[in-house]
Design a protein around this motif. Structure first.
Motif, mmCIF file in Angstrom:
data_model
loop_
_atom_site.group_PDB
_atom_site.id
_atom_site.type_symbol
_atom_site.label_atom_id
_atom_site.label_comp_id
_atom_site.label_asym_id
_atom_site.label_seq_id
_atom_site.Cartn_x
_atom_site.Cartn_y
_atom_site.Cartn_z
ATOM 1 N N LEU A 1 65.191 -21.238 -52.025
ATOM 2 C CA LEU A 1 64.655 -21.264 -50.663
ATOM 3 C C LEU A 1 65.774 -21.069 -49.645
ATOM 4 O O LEU A 1 65.611 -20.342 -48.652
ATOM 5 N N ASP A 2 66.912 -21.689 -49.896
ATOM 6 C CA ASP A 2 68.033 -21.540 -48.966
ATOM 7 C C ASP A 2 68.563 -20.109 -48.970
ATOM 8 O O ASP A 2 68.962 -19.577 -47.929
ATOM 9 N N GLN A 3 68.583 -19.515 -50.148
ATOM 10 C CA GLN A 3 68.978 -18.102 -50.209
ATOM 11 C C GLN A 3 68.088 -17.267 -49.296
ATOM 12 O O GLN A 3 68.567 -16.419 -48.536
ATOM 13 N N GLU A 4 66.801 -17.525 -49.399
ATOM 14 C CA GLU A 4 65.871 -16.701 -48.624
ATOM 15 C C GLU A 4 66.019 -16.956 -47.124
ATOM 16 O O GLU A 4 65.906 -16.031 -46.314
ATOM 17 N N ILE A 5 66.287 -18.199 -46.785
ATOM 18 C CA ILE A 5 66.520 -18.502 -45.357
ATOM 19 C C ILE A 5 67.724 -17.704 -44.851
ATOM 20 O O ILE A 5 67.669 -17.062 -43.794
ATOM 21 N N ILE A 6 68.801 -17.762 -45.596
ATOM 22 C CA ILE A 6 70.012 -17.052 -45.183
ATOM 23 C C ILE A 6 69.754 -15.551 -45.106
ATOM 24 O O ILE A 6 70.171 -14.873 -44.149
ATOM 25 N N GLU B 1 61.095 -17.719 -36.562
ATOM 26 C CA GLU B 1 60.369 -16.674 -37.297
ATOM 27 C C GLU B 1 60.477 -16.886 -38.800
ATOM 28 O O GLU B 1 59.510 -16.676 -39.545
ATOM 29 N N THR B 2 61.661 -17.298 -39.228
ATOM 30 C CA THR B 2 61.853 -17.563 -40.652
ATOM 31 C C THR B 2 60.912 -18.669 -41.126
ATOM 32 O O THR B 2 60.321 -18.582 -42.205
ATOM 33 N N THR C 1 62.373 -28.240 -40.955
ATOM 34 C CA THR C 1 62.854 -28.123 -42.334
ATOM 35 C C THR C 1 63.778 -26.922 -42.487
ATOM 36 O O THR C 1 64.842 -27.002 -43.106
ATOM 37 N N ILE C 2 63.356 -25.822 -41.898
ATOM 38 C CA ILE C 2 64.159 -24.602 -42.012
ATOM 39 C C ILE C 2 65.505 -24.790 -41.309
ATOM 40 O O ILE C 2 66.554 -24.378 -41.821
ATOM 41 N N ARG C 3 65.493 -25.450 -40.149
ATOM 42 C CA ARG C 3 66.745 -25.657 -39.417
ATOM 43 C C ARG C 3 67.719 -26.517 -40.222
ATOM 44 O O ARG C 3 68.911 -26.205 -40.317
ATOM 45 N N SER C 4 67.206 -27.583 -40.784
ATOM 46 C CA SER C 4 68.111 -28.466 -41.524
ATOM 47 C C SER C 4 68.613 -27.787 -42.793
ATOM 48 O O SER C 4 69.790 -27.909 -43.153
ATOM 49 N N ARG C 5 67.755 -27.064 -43.456
ATOM 50 C CA ARG C 5 68.193 -26.378 -44.674
ATOM 51 C C ARG C 5 69.174 -25.269 -44.335
ATOM 52 O O ARG C 5 70.132 -25.005 -45.086
ATOM 53 N N HIS C 6 68.928 -24.602 -43.230
ATOM 54 C CA HIS C 6 69.844 -23.558 -42.789
ATOM 55 C C HIS C 6 71.222 -24.140 -42.511
ATOM 56 O O HIS C 6 72.253 -23.586 -42.928
ATOM 57 N N HIS C 7 71.234 -25.271 -41.818
ATOM 58 C CA HIS C 7 72.506 -25.919 -41.486
ATOM 59 C C HIS C 7 73.258 -26.311 -42.760
ATOM 60 O O HIS C 7 74.464 -26.056 -42.907
ATOM 61 N N ARG C 8 72.533 -26.907 -43.687
ATOM 62 C CA ARG C 8 73.168 -27.330 -44.938
ATOM 63 C C ARG C 8 73.645 -26.120 -45.758
ATOM 64 O O ARG C 8 74.716 -26.140 -46.354
ATOM 65 N N ALA C 9 72.850 -25.074 -45.770
ATOM 66 C CA ALA C 9 73.236 -23.875 -46.524
ATOM 67 C C ALA C 9 74.502 -23.261 -45.943
ATOM 68 O O ALA C 9 75.386 -22.805 -46.682
ATOM 69 N N LEU D 1 81.318 -17.055 -39.482
ATOM 70 C CA LEU D 1 80.575 -17.132 -40.739
ATOM 71 C C LEU D 1 79.314 -16.268 -40.662
ATOM 72 O O LEU D 1 78.977 -15.548 -41.601
ATOM 73 N N GLY D 2 78.645 -16.339 -39.545
ATOM 74 C CA GLY D 2 77.462 -15.504 -39.365
ATOM 75 C C GLY D 2 77.792 -14.025 -39.490
ATOM 76 O O GLY D 2 77.046 -13.262 -40.104
ATOM 77 N N ASP D 3 78.937 -13.635 -38.908
ATOM 78 C CA ASP D 3 79.332 -12.233 -39.012
ATOM 79 C C ASP D 3 79.577 -11.841 -40.466
ATOM 80 O O ASP D 3 79.196 -10.758 -40.906
ATOM 81 N N VAL D 4 80.247 -12.727 -41.196
ATOM 82 C CA VAL D 4 80.515 -12.448 -42.609
ATOM 83 C C VAL D 4 79.200 -12.279 -43.371
ATOM 84 O O VAL D 4 79.034 -11.355 -44.174
ATOM 85 N N LEU D 5 78.264 -13.167 -43.099
ATOM 86 C CA LEU D 5 76.979 -13.100 -43.798
ATOM 87 C C LEU D 5 76.208 -11.839 -43.419
ATOM 88 O O LEU D 5 75.616 -11.182 -44.275
ATOM 89 N N ARG D 6 76.228 -11.521 -42.135
ATOM 90 C CA ARG D 6 75.499 -10.322 -41.705
ATOM 91 C C ARG D 6 76.101 -9.069 -42.331
ATOM 92 O O ARG D 6 75.388 -8.179 -42.780
ATOM 93 N N ARG D 7 77.441 -9.031 -42.371
ATOM 94 C CA ARG D 7 78.084 -7.833 -42.936
ATOM 95 C C ARG D 7 77.810 -7.698 -44.425
ATOM 96 O O ARG D 7 77.933 -6.616 -44.989
ATOM 97 N N SER D 8 77.466 -8.795 -45.071
ATOM 98 C CA SER D 8 77.268 -8.741 -46.526
ATOM 99 C C SER D 8 75.902 -8.169 -46.899
ATOM 100 O O SER D 8 75.625 -7.970 -48.085
ATOM 101 N N ALA D 9 75.060 -7.902 -45.923
ATOM 102 C CA ALA D 9 73.739 -7.350 -46.239
ATOM 103 C C ALA D 9 73.903 -5.995 -46.915
ATOM 104 O O ALA D 9 74.539 -5.096 -46.343
ATOM 105 N N PRO D 10 73.399 -5.836 -48.118
ATOM 106 C CA PRO D 10 73.515 -4.529 -48.784
ATOM 107 C C PRO D 10 72.890 -3.437 -47.923
ATOM 108 O O PRO D 10 71.771 -3.580 -47.430
ATOM 109 N N ALA D 11 73.656 -2.373 -47.747
ATOM 110 C CA ALA D 11 73.180 -1.286 -46.886
ATOM 111 C C ALA D 11 72.187 -0.409 -47.644
ATOM 112 O O ALA D 11 72.233 -0.307 -48.866
ATOM 113 N N VAL D 12 71.314 0.181 -46.908
ATOM 114 C CA VAL D 12 70.383 1.161 -47.472
ATOM 115 C C VAL D 12 70.717 2.495 -46.834
ATOM 116 O O VAL D 12 70.833 2.596 -45.605
ATOM 117 N N SER D 13 70.900 3.506 -47.656
ATOM 118 C CA SER D 13 71.388 4.793 -47.137
ATOM 119 C C SER D 13 70.349 5.471 -46.256
ATOM 120 O O SER D 13 69.145 5.226 -46.353
#
Lengths: 178, 205
Positions: A116-121, A133-134, A144-152, B7-19
């Motif tokens: 679930l945390d993977q999907e949130i991220i 929206e998530t 729930t989503i906010r707290s899980r997001h923070h922890r993730a 950290l957000g930037d790192v995560l966003r950049r890690s999104a696999p690109a679609v050609s």
């Protein structure tokens, strides 16, 4: 299905094709992504009467369809159109392209999270959804989503820093508060 | 969101690109899905279908735009050799349209089948000869609404729809026809097509 509904569906699909394709491609093999993309389009056409007129809501609706399609998807030997075969080949080619080590580490770190945390991220950082929206897409309370997001995020930061990424100040501010 | 968050930037950049190529193909798939669902078929409106058959039978061969003239001519149905047990309609369905280069593409598509008796084979020939196919190829392309696509992509998209329509037509001609390769009895075995003219799928100037 009337002409206005068809026009709305067409416009929504055209506007969201790149992000819908990316959504599936980032979560599944190329074959499954192409199949699910096709399935989602079919559902969208079939349920055209339910499509919200507002563009933002239409995007949410389409991704809701996409999530259900992904959840229900079962791998199978199925017939694909030639265009879908071409799409599979191009998704494969894209996945074969070299990636940045930093990106690989980040993806590996995400993959270590609970599902679930993977999907949130992914929804927040890969697909660009707000936390609100998530929460809607995942049908979970926003708190729930906010707290899980923070922890993730904390877990991701710890993992990435152990692997040599520069320390980044975490504002700990929840994303998507707008 | 997270505008100043590293950290957000790192995560966003890690999104696999679609050609871009994949996105372009996806756009064609999306437009094709409307053509299929909206019913470009000469057989009337039908339930939306997505998993259309491109070449569903073992013996089905797509020869559109083959590179070698000799190989192309040898392979053109109905002269192309069929494996044992596989039959092909004697009458082809005309699929004619003007492509994005303004050239006329003339294809002929043939239903293929197994275990049909003489009456059933005649029925398949009859449905392929029906007047409903007049102007069919152009209607399919127009309904796909892919004027910017290249000749090859247009041809592929058109023949994807043709594949499904041939199955619908064959089933109409032979009630009880199955497309399950494991089924016994009359079966739809696929289809084959050739696109004539010096340009193949590029059409004739």
């Amino acid at each position: 299905m009337g002409a206005p509904e068809l026009g709305l569906v067409q416009a929504a699909i055209e506007a969201n094709t790149p992000s819908l394709l990316a959504y599936f491609a980032r979560r599944a093999s190329s074959e499954d992504a192409a199949d699910m993309f096709g399935d989602a389009l079919l559902v969208a056409w079939r349920r055209a009467a339910d499509l919200p007129a507002d563009a933002g809501e239409a995007r949410m609706w389409l991704f809701g369809v996409a999530r259900r399609v992904a959840a229900d998807h079962r791998r199978s030997q199925r017939r694909r159109s030639a265009l879908q075969d071409k799409l599979v080949a191009e998704l494969d080619a894209g996945k074969a392209a070299p990636t940045e080590p930093t990106d690989d580490q980040a993806r590996a770190a995400i993959a270590r999270l609970r599902s679930l945390d993977q999907e949130i991220i992914r929804l927040v950082y890969w697909d660009g959804f707000t936390l609100a929206e998530t929460a809607r897409l995942l049908d979970r309370p926003e708190g729930t989503i906010r707290s899980r997001h923070h922890r993730a995020r904390q877990q991701l930061r710890a993992h990435l820093e152990r692997n040599g990424l520069p320390r980044a100040p975490d504002s700990a501010r929840a994303t998507g508060t707008h | 969101m997270d505008e100043d968050d590293e950290l957000g930037d790192v995560l966003r950049r890690s999104a696999p690109a679609v050609s871009e190529q994949a996105v372009e193909s996806a756009r064609l798939v999306a437009r094709q899905s409307r053509g299929v669902s909206a019913g470009a078929s000469p057989l009337g409106r039908r339930r939306p279908r997505w998993h259309v058959a491109a070449a569903v039978g073992v013996g089905a061969v797509l020869l559109a735009g083959a590179g070698s003239v000799t190989a192309y001519q040898l392979g053109v149905p109905p002269f192309q050799t069929l494996e044992e047990g596989l039959g092909r309609a004697r009458v082809g369905v005309p699929v004619v349209y003007e492509n994005s280069l303004g050239r006329t593409v003339e294809c002929t598509a043939f239903i293929e089948y197994r275990d049909l008796d003489a009456d059933q084979r005649a029925a398949v020939d009859d449905v392929a000869a029906d007047d409903r196919w007049q102007g069919y190829g152009q209607r399919v392309l127009d309904d796909l609404n892919i004027p910017q696509a290249g000749p090859e992509a247009q041809n592929t998209a058109v023949l994807d729809v043709v594949a499904e329509d041939l199955w619908v037509a064959a089933r109409e001609a032979v009630p009880g026809l199955s497309r399950d390769p494991q089924a016994s009895g009359p079966r739809f075995a696929g289809w084959s097509a050739s696109c004539a003219g010096p340009g193949g799928i590029d059409g004739r100037p």
